[in-house]
Design a protein around this motif. Sequence first.
Motif, mmCIF file in Angstrom:
data_model
loop_
_atom_site.group_PDB
_atom_site.id
_atom_site.type_symbol
_atom_site.label_atom_id
_atom_site.label_comp_id
_atom_site.label_asym_id
_atom_site.label_seq_id
_atom_site.Cartn_x
_atom_site.Cartn_y
_atom_site.Cartn_z
ATOM 1 N N LEU A 124 -64.962 -43.527 25.038
ATOM 2 C CA LEU A 124 -63.636 -44.474 25.027
ATOM 3 C C LEU A 124 -63.475 -45.289 26.387
ATOM 4 N N GLU A 125 -64.019 -44.506 27.676
ATOM 5 C CA GLU A 125 -63.926 -45.032 29.045
ATOM 6 C C GLU A 125 -64.762 -46.259 28.878
ATOM 7 N N ASP A 126 -66.001 -46.287 28.367
ATOM 8 C CA ASP A 126 -66.879 -47.319 28.446
ATOM 9 C C ASP A 126 -66.416 -48.510 27.336
ATOM 10 N N TRP A 127 -65.730 -48.116 26.133
ATOM 11 C CA TRP A 127 -65.242 -48.790 25.310
ATOM 12 C C TRP A 127 -64.061 -49.961 25.801
ATOM 13 N N ILE A 128 -63.264 -49.153 26.746
ATOM 14 C CA ILE A 128 -62.345 -49.974 27.090
ATOM 15 C C ILE A 128 -62.720 -50.846 28.190
ATOM 16 N N ARG A 129 -63.687 -50.722 28.916
ATOM 17 C CA ARG A 129 -64.419 -51.598 29.843
ATOM 18 C C ARG A 129 -65.143 -52.728 29.167
ATOM 19 N N GLN A 130 -65.442 -52.498 27.744
ATOM 20 C CA GLN A 130 -66.195 -53.268 27.274
ATOM 21 C C GLN A 130 -65.359 -54.242 26.078
ATOM 22 N N THR A 131 -64.062 -54.234 25.994
ATOM 23 C CA THR A 131 -63.268 -54.521 25.104
ATOM 24 C C THR A 131 -62.218 -55.401 25.652
ATOM 25 N N GLU A 132 -61.907 -56.645 25.119
ATOM 26 C CA GLU A 132 -60.800 -57.422 25.513
ATOM 27 C C GLU A 132 -59.392 -56.587 25.159
ATOM 28 N N PHE A 133 -58.998 -55.853 26.110
ATOM 29 C CA PHE A 133 -57.701 -54.989 25.464
ATOM 30 C C PHE A 133 -56.603 -55.026 26.363
ATOM 31 N N ALA A 134 -56.456 -56.145 27.325
ATOM 32 C CA ALA A 134 -55.293 -56.403 28.404
ATOM 33 C C ALA A 134 -53.930 -56.347 27.733
ATOM 34 N N ALA A 135 -53.873 -56.806 26.420
ATOM 35 C CA ALA A 135 -52.380 -56.826 25.773
ATOM 36 C C ALA A 135 -51.974 -55.618 25.371
ATOM 37 N N SER A 136 -52.927 -54.467 25.466
ATOM 38 C CA SER A 136 -52.278 -53.201 25.113
ATOM 39 C C SER A 136 -51.760 -52.607 26.165
ATOM 40 N N ALA A 137 -51.622 -53.078 27.453
ATOM 41 C CA ALA A 137 -51.012 -52.606 28.460
ATOM 42 C C ALA A 137 -49.500 -52.609 28.447
ATOM 43 N N GLN A 138 -48.869 -53.474 27.320
ATOM 44 C CA GLN A 138 -47.384 -53.736 27.136
ATOM 45 C C GLN A 138 -47.115 -52.370 26.547
ATOM 46 N N HIS A 139 -45.546 -52.439 26.681
ATOM 47 C CA HIS A 139 -44.910 -51.258 26.211
ATOM 48 C C HIS A 139 -45.427 -50.316 24.939
ATOM 49 N N ASP A 140 -45.601 -51.136 23.885
ATOM 50 C CA ASP A 140 -45.951 -50.741 22.841
ATOM 51 C C ASP A 140 -47.520 -50.287 22.367
ATOM 52 N N GLY A 141 -48.365 -50.781 23.652
ATOM 53 C CA GLY A 141 -49.524 -50.659 23.413
ATOM 54 C C GLY A 141 -50.113 -49.283 23.701
ATOM 55 N N PRO A 142 -51.202 -49.029 23.335
ATOM 56 C CA PRO A 142 -51.811 -47.469 23.433
ATOM 57 C C PRO A 142 -52.885 -47.608 24.607
ATOM 58 N N LEU A 143 -53.001 -48.431 25.441
ATOM 59 C CA LEU A 143 -54.009 -48.313 26.828
ATOM 60 C C LEU A 143 -53.477 -47.389 27.669
ATOM 61 N N TRP A 144 -52.325 -47.170 28.012
ATOM 62 C CA TRP A 144 -51.792 -45.881 28.910
ATOM 63 C C TRP A 144 -52.089 -44.660 28.200
ATOM 64 N N LEU A 145 -52.091 -44.450 26.977
ATOM 65 C CA LEU A 145 -52.415 -43.037 26.287
ATOM 66 C C LEU A 145 -53.830 -42.883 26.237
ATOM 67 N N PHE A 146 -54.541 -43.805 26.251
ATOM 68 C CA PHE A 146 -56.079 -43.751 26.261
ATOM 69 C C PHE A 146 -56.582 -43.268 27.623
ATOM 70 N N HIS A 147 -55.918 -43.763 28.632
ATOM 71 C CA HIS A 147 -56.173 -43.413 29.933
ATOM 72 C C HIS A 147 -55.766 -41.793 30.092
ATOM 73 N N HIS A 148 -54.622 -41.733 29.598
ATOM 74 C CA HIS A 148 -54.083 -40.264 29.783
ATOM 75 C C HIS A 148 -54.963 -39.282 29.084
ATOM 76 N N GLN A 149 -55.310 -39.477 27.804
ATOM 77 C CA GLN A 149 -56.166 -38.623 27.365
ATOM 78 C C GLN A 149 -57.630 -38.480 27.691
ATOM 79 N N ILE A 150 -58.129 -39.393 28.230
ATOM 80 C CA ILE A 150 -59.540 -39.203 29.212
ATOM 81 C C ILE A 150 -59.125 -38.252 30.370
#
Length: 516
Positions: A124-150
Amino acid sequence: MVVESAAPDPGEQLAAAIAAGDAERIVEILMGNVWYFFTHDYRALQQAAATLSDEMLERHPVLRLAHPLGGVLARTGRPIDPSEFDELLASDDPTTVGLFLMIQGLASRANGDTAAAVRSARRLEDWIRQTEFAASAQHDGPLWLFHHQIGSTYLVAGDTLNALRQLGVSRQIGVASGSVDAQRGAAGRIAIAHAVRGSLAVAEKSLAEALALPGSAAAYASAAYGTERAAAALISVERLAPDADDRIAELDAIDNFEIIWPFELLAKARLALGRQQPSEALELATISAATHRVQAGSFAADVLDSLTIEALLALGDLSGADRVAASSSARGPLTRIAAVQASIHRGELTQAQEDLRYLGTRPTLSPLQRAQLAVFTVRLDALRGGQVSSHLAEEFAAAVTRQGYRRLATTMPATVVPLIRSRLSPATETAFDAATADLAFADSAGSITRALTESERRVLDALVLHETVADIAAALHVSPNTVKTQLRSLYRKIGATTRADAVAVGSRMLSSQHGG
Protein backbone atom coordinates in the motif's frame (compact mmCIF):
# COMPACT_ATOMS: atom_id res chain seq x y z
CA MET A 1 -36.30 22.52 -18.60
CA VAL A 2 -34.83 19.19 -17.58
CA VAL A 3 -34.09 18.80 -13.88
CA GLU A 4 -31.36 16.31 -13.17
CA SER A 5 -32.29 13.91 -10.43
CA ALA A 6 -29.99 13.73 -7.43
CA ALA A 7 -27.74 10.70 -7.14
CA PRO A 8 -29.44 7.96 -5.13
CA ASP A 9 -28.50 7.96 -1.47
CA PRO A 10 -26.56 4.77 -0.60
CA GLY A 11 -28.10 4.71 2.87
CA GLU A 12 -31.63 4.77 1.49
CA GLN A 13 -30.76 2.13 -1.08
CA LEU A 14 -29.34 -0.10 1.64
CA ALA A 15 -32.39 0.34 3.85
CA ALA A 16 -34.65 -0.67 0.95
CA ALA A 17 -32.55 -3.75 0.18
CA ILE A 18 -32.60 -4.83 3.83
CA ALA A 19 -36.38 -4.33 4.00
CA ALA A 20 -36.77 -6.48 0.90
CA GLY A 21 -34.46 -9.16 2.31
CA ASP A 22 -32.40 -9.02 -0.90
CA ALA A 23 -28.98 -10.26 0.23
CA GLU A 24 -27.36 -9.95 -3.20
CA ARG A 25 -28.51 -6.34 -3.47
CA ILE A 26 -27.23 -5.62 0.06
CA VAL A 27 -23.80 -6.93 -0.92
CA GLU A 28 -23.84 -4.96 -4.17
CA ILE A 29 -24.62 -1.67 -2.37
CA LEU A 30 -22.10 -2.24 0.41
CA MET A 31 -19.25 -3.30 -1.87
CA GLY A 32 -19.93 -0.39 -4.21
CA ASN A 33 -19.93 2.18 -1.40
CA VAL A 34 -17.43 0.88 1.16
CA TRP A 35 -15.78 4.23 1.83
CA TYR A 36 -19.13 6.01 2.06
CA PHE A 37 -20.45 3.66 4.73
CA PHE A 38 -17.10 3.46 6.50
CA THR A 39 -17.03 7.25 6.80
CA HIS A 40 -20.67 8.32 7.05
CA ASP A 41 -22.63 5.40 8.45
CA TYR A 42 -20.42 2.72 9.90
CA ARG A 43 -23.16 1.31 12.09
CA ALA A 44 -25.33 0.74 9.00
CA LEU A 45 -22.42 -1.16 7.44
CA GLN A 46 -22.10 -3.36 10.52
CA GLN A 47 -25.84 -3.94 10.84
CA ALA A 48 -26.15 -4.84 7.18
CA ALA A 49 -23.23 -7.25 7.39
CA ALA A 50 -24.94 -8.91 10.35
CA THR A 51 -27.96 -9.76 8.15
CA LEU A 52 -25.85 -11.79 5.72
CA SER A 53 -25.46 -15.56 5.83
CA ASP A 54 -22.19 -17.26 6.69
CA GLU A 55 -21.91 -18.31 3.05
CA MET A 56 -22.21 -14.68 1.93
CA LEU A 57 -19.63 -13.54 4.44
CA GLU A 58 -17.24 -16.25 3.29
CA ARG A 59 -17.53 -14.96 -0.29
CA HIS A 60 -16.99 -11.34 0.74
CA PRO A 61 -14.11 -11.02 3.24
CA VAL A 62 -14.52 -7.24 3.40
CA LEU A 63 -17.99 -7.67 4.88
CA ARG A 64 -16.81 -10.48 7.12
CA LEU A 65 -14.37 -8.02 8.69
CA ALA A 66 -17.13 -5.38 8.97
CA HIS A 67 -19.42 -7.79 10.82
CA PRO A 68 -20.01 -6.79 14.49
CA LEU A 69 -18.25 -10.03 15.43
CA GLY A 70 -15.53 -9.59 12.81
CA GLY A 71 -12.72 -9.99 15.32
CA VAL A 72 -14.22 -13.19 16.67
CA LEU A 73 -14.85 -14.61 13.19
CA ALA A 74 -11.28 -13.87 12.14
CA ARG A 75 -9.89 -15.83 15.08
CA THR A 76 -12.34 -18.69 15.40
CA GLY A 77 -13.20 -19.36 11.77
CA ARG A 78 -11.25 -19.95 8.60
CA PRO A 79 -8.42 -17.42 8.30
CA ILE A 80 -9.01 -14.88 5.56
CA ASP A 81 -6.72 -15.53 2.60
CA PRO A 82 -5.25 -12.20 1.36
CA SER A 83 -5.54 -13.50 -2.22
CA GLU A 84 -9.32 -13.25 -1.84
CA PHE A 85 -8.89 -9.51 -2.39
CA ASP A 86 -6.99 -9.84 -5.68
CA GLU A 87 -10.12 -9.60 -7.85
CA LEU A 88 -11.25 -6.49 -5.97
CA LEU A 89 -7.90 -4.82 -6.63
CA ALA A 90 -8.61 -4.81 -10.37
CA SER A 91 -10.93 -1.79 -10.04
CA ASP A 92 -10.31 1.32 -12.15
CA ASP A 93 -11.16 3.58 -9.22
CA PRO A 94 -7.99 4.56 -7.28
CA THR A 95 -9.89 5.05 -4.02
CA THR A 96 -11.41 1.57 -4.28
CA VAL A 97 -8.03 -0.02 -5.03
CA GLY A 98 -6.42 1.75 -2.09
CA LEU A 99 -9.24 0.74 0.24
CA PHE A 100 -9.03 -2.91 -0.67
CA LEU A 101 -5.24 -2.88 -0.38
CA MET A 102 -5.70 -1.47 3.11
CA ILE A 103 -8.42 -3.97 4.03
CA GLN A 104 -6.25 -6.80 2.74
CA GLY A 105 -3.69 -5.80 5.36
CA LEU A 106 -6.40 -5.56 8.02
CA ALA A 107 -7.43 -9.13 7.21
CA SER A 108 -3.87 -10.36 7.73
CA ARG A 109 -3.68 -8.50 11.04
CA ALA A 110 -6.98 -10.03 12.15
CA ASN A 111 -5.56 -13.47 11.29
CA GLY A 112 -2.56 -12.79 13.52
CA ASP A 113 -0.30 -12.97 10.44
CA THR A 114 1.90 -9.97 11.15
CA ALA A 115 4.40 -10.79 8.41
CA ALA A 116 1.65 -10.80 5.74
CA ALA A 117 0.21 -7.60 7.22
CA VAL A 118 3.60 -5.89 6.88
CA ARG A 119 3.86 -7.04 3.27
CA SER A 120 0.43 -5.56 2.57
CA ALA A 121 1.40 -2.32 4.33
CA ARG A 122 4.51 -2.00 2.18
CA ARG A 123 2.48 -2.73 -0.92
CA LEU A 124 0.00 0.00 0.00
CA GLU A 125 2.89 2.35 0.79
CA ASP A 126 4.40 1.73 -2.65
CA TRP A 127 1.01 2.16 -4.30
CA ILE A 128 0.53 5.56 -2.65
CA ARG A 129 3.91 6.71 -3.95
CA GLN A 130 3.16 5.58 -7.49
CA THR A 131 -0.44 6.84 -7.72
CA GLU A 132 -1.73 10.34 -8.30
CA PHE A 133 -3.67 10.52 -5.10
CA ALA A 134 -3.27 14.06 -3.76
CA ALA A 135 -7.00 14.76 -3.92
CA SER A 136 -7.57 12.10 -1.30
CA ALA A 137 -5.95 14.29 1.32
CA GLN A 138 -9.19 16.25 1.55
CA HIS A 139 -11.47 15.73 4.55
CA ASP A 140 -13.54 12.96 3.01
CA GLY A 141 -10.59 11.18 1.40
CA PRO A 142 -9.00 8.00 2.76
CA LEU A 143 -5.32 8.95 2.40
CA TRP A 144 -4.96 9.71 6.11
CA LEU A 145 -6.49 6.33 6.94
CA PHE A 146 -4.10 4.54 4.58
CA HIS A 147 -1.11 6.04 6.38
CA HIS A 148 -2.75 5.38 9.74
CA GLN A 149 -3.21 1.69 9.01
CA ILE A 150 0.29 1.33 7.55
CA GLY A 151 1.68 2.91 10.71
CA SER A 152 -0.53 0.73 12.92
CA THR A 153 0.76 -2.38 11.15
CA TYR A 154 4.37 -1.33 11.73
CA LEU A 155 3.47 -0.64 15.35
CA VAL A 156 2.11 -4.14 15.99
CA ALA A 157 5.17 -5.52 14.18
CA GLY A 158 7.37 -3.76 16.74
CA ASP A 159 8.84 -1.31 14.18
CA THR A 160 8.17 1.83 16.18
CA LEU A 161 10.34 4.09 14.02
CA ASN A 162 8.48 3.37 10.78
CA ALA A 163 5.22 3.49 12.73
CA LEU A 164 6.00 7.00 13.95
CA ARG A 165 6.84 8.11 10.42
CA GLN A 166 3.57 6.87 8.93
CA LEU A 167 1.40 7.99 11.85
CA GLY A 168 3.02 11.42 11.69
CA VAL A 169 1.99 11.72 8.04
CA SER A 170 -1.55 10.68 8.94
CA ARG A 171 -1.73 13.31 11.66
CA GLN A 172 -0.39 16.01 9.32
CA ILE A 173 -3.05 15.18 6.75
CA GLY A 174 -5.64 15.36 9.51
CA VAL A 175 -4.46 18.81 10.59
CA ALA A 176 -4.48 20.08 7.00
CA SER A 177 -7.92 18.67 6.24
CA GLY A 178 -9.48 19.32 9.65
CA SER A 179 -10.20 15.64 10.21
CA VAL A 180 -10.57 14.99 13.94
CA ASP A 181 -10.57 11.23 13.34
CA ALA A 182 -7.19 11.43 11.63
CA GLN A 183 -5.65 13.62 14.31
CA ARG A 184 -6.99 11.74 17.32
CA GLY A 185 -6.33 8.27 15.94
CA ALA A 186 -2.74 9.12 15.02
CA ALA A 187 -1.96 10.99 18.25
CA GLY A 188 -3.00 8.02 20.39
CA ARG A 189 -0.90 5.51 18.50
CA ILE A 190 2.05 7.91 18.39
CA ALA A 191 1.74 8.04 22.19
CA ILE A 192 1.92 4.23 22.39
CA ALA A 193 4.98 4.10 20.14
CA HIS A 194 6.83 6.66 22.26
CA ALA A 195 5.73 4.96 25.50
CA VAL A 196 7.11 1.61 24.33
CA ARG A 197 10.37 3.31 23.36
CA GLY A 198 10.57 4.97 26.76
CA SER A 199 10.16 8.58 25.59
CA LEU A 200 7.61 9.10 28.33
CA ALA A 201 7.36 12.91 28.24
CA VAL A 202 6.80 12.88 24.48
CA ALA A 203 4.25 10.08 24.83
CA GLU A 204 2.41 12.03 27.52
CA LYS A 205 2.29 15.15 25.33
CA SER A 206 0.91 13.23 22.35
CA LEU A 207 -1.68 11.54 24.56
CA ALA A 208 -2.77 14.92 25.94
CA GLU A 209 -3.19 16.19 22.38
CA ALA A 210 -5.42 13.22 21.57
CA LEU A 211 -7.59 13.66 24.66
CA ALA A 212 -8.05 17.38 23.96
CA LEU A 213 -9.74 16.62 20.62
CA PRO A 214 -13.46 15.93 20.13
CA GLY A 215 -14.62 12.30 20.18
CA SER A 216 -13.97 10.01 17.22
CA ALA A 217 -16.63 8.80 14.79
CA ALA A 218 -18.18 5.37 15.37
CA ALA A 219 -15.88 3.63 12.89
CA TYR A 220 -12.78 4.71 14.78
CA ALA A 221 -13.97 5.22 18.36
CA SER A 222 -13.17 1.79 19.80
CA ALA A 223 -9.64 1.72 18.37
CA ALA A 224 -8.92 5.32 19.36
CA TYR A 225 -10.11 5.07 22.94
CA GLY A 226 -8.53 1.67 23.51
CA THR A 227 -5.23 2.99 22.18
CA GLU A 228 -5.35 6.00 24.47
CA ARG A 229 -6.05 3.84 27.53
CA ALA A 230 -3.15 1.54 26.64
CA ALA A 231 -0.78 4.48 26.16
CA ALA A 232 -1.81 5.98 29.50
CA ALA A 233 -1.24 2.62 31.21
CA LEU A 234 2.22 2.13 29.69
CA ILE A 235 3.33 5.61 30.76
CA SER A 236 1.97 5.17 34.28
CA VAL A 237 3.45 1.70 34.74
CA GLU A 238 6.91 2.72 33.56
CA ARG A 239 6.85 5.49 36.14
CA LEU A 240 5.10 3.29 38.72
CA ALA A 241 2.87 6.30 39.26
CA PRO A 242 0.18 6.38 41.99
CA ASP A 243 -2.53 6.00 39.35
CA ALA A 244 -1.00 2.86 37.79
CA ASP A 245 -3.70 0.54 39.20
CA ASP A 246 -6.45 2.83 37.91
CA ARG A 247 -4.91 2.95 34.44
CA ILE A 248 -4.59 -0.85 34.35
CA ALA A 249 -8.20 -1.27 35.51
CA GLU A 250 -9.35 0.73 32.47
CA LEU A 251 -7.82 -1.73 30.00
CA ASP A 252 -9.78 -4.47 28.26
CA ALA A 253 -9.63 -8.07 29.42
CA ILE A 254 -6.38 -9.75 28.40
CA ASP A 255 -8.16 -12.00 25.87
CA ASN A 256 -9.63 -9.09 23.86
CA PHE A 257 -9.39 -8.97 20.07
CA GLU A 258 -8.06 -5.43 19.64
CA ILE A 259 -4.73 -5.19 17.81
CA ILE A 260 -3.19 -3.38 20.78
CA TRP A 261 -3.52 -6.38 23.10
CA PRO A 262 0.30 -6.92 23.25
CA PHE A 263 0.72 -3.38 24.59
CA GLU A 264 -2.00 -3.94 27.17
CA LEU A 265 -0.29 -7.19 28.21
CA LEU A 266 3.04 -5.37 28.45
CA ALA A 267 1.55 -2.77 30.81
CA LYS A 268 -0.24 -5.32 33.00
CA ALA A 269 2.66 -7.78 33.29
CA ARG A 270 5.28 -5.09 33.83
CA LEU A 271 3.27 -3.66 36.69
CA ALA A 272 3.11 -7.12 38.27
CA LEU A 273 6.86 -7.62 37.82
CA GLY A 274 7.58 -4.13 39.16
CA ARG A 275 5.66 -5.07 42.28
CA GLN A 276 7.60 -8.33 42.61
CA GLN A 277 4.56 -10.43 41.65
CA PRO A 278 6.04 -12.74 38.98
CA SER A 279 3.32 -15.40 39.30
CA GLU A 280 0.71 -12.85 38.23
CA ALA A 281 2.85 -11.74 35.29
CA LEU A 282 3.36 -15.35 34.21
CA GLU A 283 -0.38 -16.03 34.35
CA LEU A 284 -1.09 -12.97 32.17
CA ALA A 285 1.42 -14.17 29.59
CA THR A 286 0.06 -17.72 29.67
CA ILE A 287 -3.54 -16.62 29.11
CA SER A 288 -2.53 -14.25 26.31
CA ALA A 289 -0.61 -16.97 24.49
CA ALA A 290 -3.59 -19.33 24.76
CA THR A 291 -6.19 -16.83 23.52
CA HIS A 292 -4.43 -15.19 20.56
CA ARG A 293 -2.83 -16.27 17.33
CA VAL A 294 0.81 -15.38 17.88
CA GLN A 295 3.20 -15.56 14.97
CA ALA A 296 6.86 -16.36 15.54
CA GLY A 297 8.99 -13.28 15.07
CA SER A 298 6.14 -10.86 15.74
CA PHE A 299 6.11 -8.14 18.38
CA ALA A 300 3.46 -10.11 20.26
CA ALA A 301 5.78 -13.14 20.37
CA ASP A 302 8.63 -10.92 21.54
CA VAL A 303 6.47 -9.52 24.35
CA LEU A 304 5.23 -12.96 25.43
CA ASP A 305 8.66 -14.62 25.39
CA SER A 306 10.42 -11.78 27.21
CA LEU A 307 7.77 -11.46 29.92
CA THR A 308 7.71 -15.23 30.43
CA ILE A 309 11.50 -15.37 30.79
CA GLU A 310 11.51 -12.46 33.26
CA ALA A 311 8.72 -14.00 35.33
CA LEU A 312 10.35 -17.44 35.43
CA LEU A 313 13.69 -15.95 36.46
CA ALA A 314 12.00 -14.02 39.25
CA LEU A 315 10.37 -17.29 40.37
CA GLY A 316 13.75 -19.03 40.39
CA ASP A 317 12.86 -21.34 37.49
CA LEU A 318 16.08 -20.95 35.53
CA SER A 319 15.60 -24.09 33.45
CA GLY A 320 12.11 -22.94 32.43
CA ALA A 321 13.46 -19.55 31.40
CA ASP A 322 16.18 -21.27 29.38
CA ARG A 323 13.59 -23.41 27.60
CA VAL A 324 11.58 -20.36 26.57
CA ALA A 325 14.70 -18.56 25.35
CA ALA A 326 15.84 -21.61 23.40
CA SER A 327 12.43 -22.15 21.79
CA SER A 328 12.17 -18.54 20.59
CA SER A 329 12.84 -19.09 16.89
CA ALA A 330 13.24 -15.42 15.97
CA ARG A 331 14.29 -13.41 19.00
CA GLY A 332 13.12 -9.82 19.09
CA PRO A 333 14.92 -7.12 21.09
CA LEU A 334 12.84 -7.67 24.23
CA THR A 335 13.62 -11.39 24.26
CA ARG A 336 17.31 -10.78 23.55
CA ILE A 337 17.47 -8.47 26.55
CA ALA A 338 15.64 -11.00 28.73
CA ALA A 339 18.13 -13.63 27.58
CA VAL A 340 20.97 -11.46 28.90
CA GLN A 341 19.21 -11.42 32.25
CA ALA A 342 19.04 -15.23 32.10
CA SER A 343 22.81 -15.41 31.39
CA ILE A 344 23.46 -13.33 34.51
CA HIS A 345 21.24 -15.64 36.58
CA ARG A 346 23.12 -18.65 35.20
CA GLY A 347 26.40 -17.02 36.19
CA GLU A 348 27.55 -16.86 32.55
CA LEU A 349 28.87 -13.35 32.98
CA THR A 350 31.24 -13.46 30.01
CA GLN A 351 28.40 -14.48 27.70
CA ALA A 352 26.22 -11.73 29.17
CA GLN A 353 28.96 -9.16 28.57
CA GLU A 354 29.34 -10.25 24.94
CA ASP A 355 25.59 -10.03 24.40
CA LEU A 356 25.49 -6.56 25.96
CA ARG A 357 28.23 -5.36 23.63
CA TYR A 358 26.36 -6.73 20.62
CA LEU A 359 23.01 -5.24 21.63
CA GLY A 360 24.64 -1.90 22.38
CA THR A 361 25.68 -1.57 18.73
CA ARG A 362 22.11 -1.87 17.43
CA PRO A 363 21.09 1.56 16.05
CA THR A 364 17.35 0.94 16.50
CA LEU A 365 17.53 0.37 20.26
CA SER A 366 15.10 2.58 22.12
CA PRO A 367 16.00 4.79 25.11
CA LEU A 368 14.30 2.34 27.45
CA GLN A 369 16.18 -0.63 25.98
CA ARG A 370 19.48 1.21 26.36
CA ALA A 371 18.59 1.90 29.99
CA GLN A 372 17.93 -1.83 30.46
CA LEU A 373 21.38 -2.62 29.09
CA ALA A 374 22.84 -0.12 31.55
CA VAL A 375 21.11 -1.95 34.41
CA PHE A 376 22.73 -5.22 33.37
CA THR A 377 26.13 -3.57 32.99
CA VAL A 378 25.85 -2.27 36.55
CA ARG A 379 24.97 -5.76 37.76
CA LEU A 380 27.95 -7.27 35.96
CA ASP A 381 30.28 -4.67 37.47
CA ALA A 382 28.94 -5.43 40.94
CA LEU A 383 29.25 -9.20 40.51
CA ARG A 384 32.76 -9.09 39.12
CA GLY A 385 34.42 -6.31 41.06
CA GLY A 386 32.29 -5.75 44.11
CA GLN A 387 31.71 -2.13 43.16
CA VAL A 388 30.07 0.06 40.54
CA SER A 389 31.78 2.78 38.54
CA SER A 390 30.68 6.34 39.22
CA HIS A 391 29.76 6.77 35.56
CA LEU A 392 27.43 3.74 35.53
CA ALA A 393 25.93 4.63 38.90
CA GLU A 394 25.11 8.17 37.71
CA GLU A 395 23.72 6.81 34.42
CA PHE A 396 21.42 4.42 36.24
CA ALA A 397 20.27 7.08 38.69
CA ALA A 398 19.55 9.47 35.83
CA ALA A 399 17.38 6.84 34.12
CA VAL A 400 15.32 6.56 37.29
CA THR A 401 15.11 10.23 38.25
CA ARG A 402 15.23 12.18 34.98
CA GLN A 403 13.80 9.69 32.49
CA GLY A 404 11.22 8.38 34.93
CA TYR A 405 12.06 4.66 34.65
CA ARG A 406 11.05 3.77 38.20
CA ARG A 407 9.81 0.34 37.12
CA LEU A 408 13.23 -0.42 35.70
CA ALA A 409 14.78 0.40 39.07
CA THR A 410 12.85 -2.51 40.62
CA THR A 411 14.80 -4.94 38.43
CA MET A 412 18.03 -3.96 40.19
CA PRO A 413 19.01 -6.48 42.91
CA ALA A 414 18.64 -5.07 46.40
CA THR A 415 22.24 -6.03 47.21
CA VAL A 416 23.55 -3.83 44.37
CA VAL A 417 21.59 -0.69 45.26
CA PRO A 418 23.92 0.30 48.15
CA LEU A 419 26.89 -0.02 45.78
CA ILE A 420 25.17 2.37 43.39
CA ARG A 421 24.30 4.89 46.10
CA SER A 422 27.89 4.91 47.37
CA ARG A 423 29.10 6.15 43.98
CA LEU A 424 26.55 8.95 43.49
CA SER A 425 27.12 12.63 44.07
CA PRO A 426 25.23 13.98 47.12
CA ALA A 427 22.64 15.76 44.97
CA THR A 428 22.05 12.72 42.78
CA GLU A 429 21.87 10.43 45.81
CA THR A 430 19.17 12.63 47.35
CA ALA A 431 17.14 12.62 44.13
CA PHE A 432 17.62 8.85 43.71
CA ASP A 433 16.50 8.10 47.27
CA ALA A 434 13.41 10.27 46.82
CA ALA A 435 12.52 8.53 43.55
CA THR A 436 12.94 5.01 44.95
CA ALA A 437 11.77 5.38 48.55
CA ASP A 438 8.57 3.39 47.99
CA LEU A 439 10.03 0.73 45.66
CA ALA A 440 10.82 -2.91 46.36
CA PHE A 441 14.04 -3.94 44.65
CA ALA A 442 14.65 -7.39 43.21
CA ASP A 443 15.78 -10.15 45.56
CA SER A 444 19.16 -11.20 44.20
CA ALA A 445 20.01 -13.87 46.75
CA GLY A 446 20.86 -17.05 44.89
CA SER A 447 20.70 -15.55 41.37
CA ILE A 448 24.18 -16.89 40.71
CA THR A 449 24.13 -19.88 43.08
CA ARG A 450 21.10 -21.35 41.29
CA ALA A 451 23.43 -21.90 38.32
CA LEU A 452 25.94 -23.83 40.43
CA THR A 453 25.78 -27.43 41.51
CA GLU A 454 25.87 -28.20 45.22
CA SER A 455 29.49 -29.31 44.91
CA GLU A 456 30.45 -26.13 43.07
CA ARG A 457 28.77 -24.02 45.76
CA ARG A 458 30.78 -25.79 48.47
CA VAL A 459 34.02 -25.22 46.52
CA LEU A 460 33.21 -21.53 46.04
CA ASP A 461 32.48 -21.12 49.76
CA ALA A 462 35.74 -22.91 50.59
CA LEU A 463 37.66 -20.73 48.15
CA VAL A 464 36.85 -17.71 50.31
CA LEU A 465 38.27 -19.42 53.41
CA HIS A 466 41.27 -21.38 52.07
CA GLU A 467 44.35 -20.31 50.13
CA THR A 468 45.24 -23.40 48.08
CA VAL A 469 43.58 -26.18 46.12
CA ALA A 470 45.09 -28.68 48.56
CA ASP A 471 43.53 -26.89 51.53
CA ILE A 472 40.13 -26.83 49.83
CA ALA A 473 40.39 -30.53 48.95
CA ALA A 474 41.28 -31.41 52.53
CA ALA A 475 38.43 -29.34 53.94
CA LEU A 476 35.89 -30.95 51.59
CA HIS A 477 37.39 -34.47 51.75
CA VAL A 478 37.80 -34.75 47.97
CA SER A 479 40.80 -35.02 45.69
CA PRO A 480 42.66 -31.93 44.40
CA ASN A 481 41.77 -32.96 40.82
CA THR A 482 38.07 -32.89 41.72
CA VAL A 483 38.49 -29.38 43.14
CA LYS A 484 40.31 -28.23 39.99
CA THR A 485 37.51 -29.57 37.76
CA GLN A 486 34.84 -27.86 39.86
CA LEU A 487 36.80 -24.60 39.95
CA ARG A 488 37.03 -24.53 36.13
CA SER A 489 33.27 -25.03 35.89
CA LEU A 490 32.30 -22.44 38.48
CA TYR A 491 34.82 -19.89 37.08
CA ARG A 492 33.00 -20.16 33.76
CA LYS A 493 29.56 -19.83 35.36
CA ILE A 494 30.38 -16.78 37.47
CA GLY A 495 32.48 -15.10 34.77
CA ALA A 496 35.68 -15.12 36.84
CA THR A 497 39.10 -15.13 35.17
CA THR A 498 41.23 -15.05 38.33
CA ARG A 499 41.08 -16.43 41.84
CA ALA A 500 40.58 -12.90 43.16
CA ASP A 501 37.50 -12.50 40.94
CA ALA A 502 36.02 -15.74 42.23
CA VAL A 503 36.77 -14.88 45.87
CA ALA A 504 35.06 -11.49 45.44
CA VAL A 505 31.92 -13.13 44.03
CA GLY A 506 31.95 -15.84 46.70
CA SER A 507 32.36 -13.30 49.50
CA ARG A 508 29.36 -11.29 48.34
CA MET A 509 27.26 -14.42 48.00
CA LEU A 510 28.16 -15.51 51.53
CA SER A 511 27.35 -12.04 52.82
CA SER A 512 23.99 -12.07 51.03
CA GLN A 513 23.09 -15.51 52.38
CA HIS A 514 23.82 -14.40 55.95
CA GLY A 515 22.12 -11.03 55.65
CA GLY A 516 25.41 -9.09 55.78
